[in-house]
Design an enzyme around this catalytic site. Structure first.
Site, PDB file in Angstrom:
ATOM      1  N   GLU A   1      -0.070  -0.668   5.848  1.00 51.01           N
ATOM      2  CA  GLU A   1       1.036  -0.141   6.649  1.00 51.01           C
ATOM      3  C   GLU A   1       0.988   1.368   6.717  1.00 51.01           C
ATOM      4  O   GLU A   1       1.291   1.967   7.747  1.00 51.01           O
ATOM      5  CB  GLU A   1       2.377  -0.593   6.067  1.00 51.01           C
TER       6      GLU A   1
ATOM      7  N   GLU B   1      11.870  -1.764   4.533  1.00 49.60           N
ATOM      8  CA  GLU B   1      11.654  -0.318   4.447  1.00 49.60           C
ATOM      9  C   GLU B   1      12.915   0.386   3.935  1.00 49.60           C
ATOM     10  O   GLU B   1      14.032  -0.082   4.167  1.00 49.60           O
ATOM     11  CB  GLU B   1      11.289   0.249   5.821  1.00 49.60           C
TER      12      GLU B   1
ATOM     13  N   HIS C   1       7.109   9.456  -0.091  1.00 52.25           N
ATOM     14  CA  HIS C   1       5.928  10.268   0.237  1.00 52.25           C
ATOM     15  C   HIS C   1       5.937  11.629  -0.456  1.00 52.25           C
ATOM     16  O   HIS C   1       5.054  12.448  -0.193  1.00 52.25           O
ATOM     17  CB  HIS C   1       5.790  10.473   1.754  1.00 52.25           C
TER      18      HIS C   1
ATOM     19  N   ASP D   1       0.846  -1.196   0.000  1.00 47.00           N
ATOM     20  CA  ASP D   1       0.000   0.000   0.000  1.00 47.00           C
ATOM     21  C   ASP D   1       0.881   1.245   0.000  1.00 47.00           C
ATOM     22  O   ASP D   1       2.052   1.207   0.409  1.00 47.00           O
ATOM     23  CB  ASP D   1      -0.967   0.005   1.181  1.00 47.00           C
TER      24      ASP D   1
END
Length: 381
Positions: free
Chosen positions: A136, A165, A354, A72
């Site tokens: 997540e 990550e 992001h 996700d």
């Protein structure tokens, strides 16, 4: 079966607009790649979230290497701000653009590719598990926790786990995460009595109480740091009165603080500290104070040992860089895995995660697969 191209697999995943809680086919792609390679795959869905469990080898084998990741992604924001289609996975000058290219579809693709090639070429005496969630980036209530619950119910286990990550600040290979700070948020509401600003004695202004409390909390040094953790931090993140009028004393106001804390504290100990400060303010200002706390995760540490040494060796062999063992950054799903088995995190450079025009060097995806392949080879040697 030819070697799995991690760049192509990353692109396939990025083209799925899997903004939490949507999946849009991302986990189906991964399911097909793994099942075609002989992995036993199962769905551990919960609360409308898709979660994929995959295992190669015998269930419950005492030597089971695990990988945890997510497919996700966070929202893209304004698509017009992107110079490339946010779900296009387009490559320009050796750089792939798209939401999830860094965080963390590339990490999932790199490990899946490494695992498939490894079990095909050198089937190990042991097992490999992938626990991949679609929850997540959201509340994380039905993601990795659901996978771990499924594993417990089915008698599945991991001896050690790697979370993929993006851990490297600037250069590929420079950092491994061996723990994370805890995180908690406190929402505080101050209730007084509304009144005319010209007659403050007829009102009870909650704002001075809010200001005093925020000053006391923000000016308090929580600690000096510990052996593996930086000092804990407290940030004031919201202050609100909901009062646009200049001649009215508000009836209430609110403030929010977020604390990132090391292993000198727990969520419970910090909650008690905040409550003590609130009691002092209530007595001093005569206001009513309501408190709501959310503890997103406690701090944790996997002390330097065999697992971090295994990953460090593979990283240095592939990149020539000796990685730093760190506990910096925000929370991750490793906070759930740490209750199951030893866990560390290693992945790509995370500078663009992001952000608008999130991107990854395709060479880094290939290099990450090579590092993960070395980890598997050394673990099962």
């Amino acid at each position: 079966m030819p070697a799995v191209d991690p760049v192509r697999l990353t692109a396939d995943l990025v083209r799925c607009a899997s903004v939490t809680p949507a999946d849009e086919g991302a986990l189906d792609i991964l399911h097909d790649v793994l099942s075609d390679a002989g992995f036993d795959c199962a769905w551990a869905d919960r609360g409308g979230i898709r979660n994929l469990f995959a295992r190669w080898g015998r269930k419950g084998h005492p030597k089971t290497f695990g990988f945890n990741g997510h497919t996700d992604v966070v929202p893209i924001g304004n698509a017009d701000d992107w110079s490339m289609p946010p779900f296009g996975a387009e490559v320009k000058d050796g750089i792939m653009y798209g939401r999830g290219t860094t965080d963390m579809k590339s990490g999932v693709a790199a490990f899946a590719a490494a695992a498939v090639d490894f079990v095909r070429d050198t089937p190990p005496d042991g097992a490999i598990v992938l626990a991949i969630t679609g929850d997540e980036e959201g509340d994380a209530t039905d993601g990795t926790t659901a996978l771990l619950a499924y594993m417990a119910a089915q008698g599945e286990q991991m001896s050690a786990c790697l979370v993929g990550e993006p851990t490297c600040p600037d250069r590929m290979g420079e950092m491994i995460k061996i723990g994370r700070r805890g995180s908690m948020t406190a929402w505080i509401t101050f209730i007084g009595k509304q009144g005319h600003a010209a007659y403050p004695h007829r009102a009870c202004n909650p704002l001075p109480a809010l200001m005093r409390l925020m000053d006391r909390l923000a000016s308090h040094k929580l600690d000096e740091g510990t052996e593996f953790f930086d000092p804990s931090t407290l940030a004031i993140v919201t202050v609100d009165t909901g009062n646009p009028a200049t001649n009215v004393i508000p009836a209430s106001c609110s403030g929010t603080v977020n604390i990132r804390f090391n292993d000198a504290h727990s969520g419970a100990s910090l909650t008690e500290w905040i409550k003590t400060e609130l009691s002092r303010i209530e007595g001093e200002f005569g206001v009513q104070i309501d408190l709501r706390i959310k503890i997103s995760g406690e701090s944790f540490l996997t002390p330097p040992g065999p697992l971090s040494a295994l990953v460090s060796k593979a990283v240095k062999a592939q990149t020539g860089i000796e990685p730093v063992l760190s506990t910096t950054g925000g929370t991750s799903d490793a906070r759930f895995v740490k209750d199951h088995c030893p866990v560390v995190e290693f992945g790509l450079v995370g500078q663009s995660m992001h952000q608008v025009d999130e991107h990854v060097k395709t060479d880094h995806i290939v290099e990450l697969k090579a590092i993960y392949s070395r980890i598997l080879t050394d673990y099962f040697a």
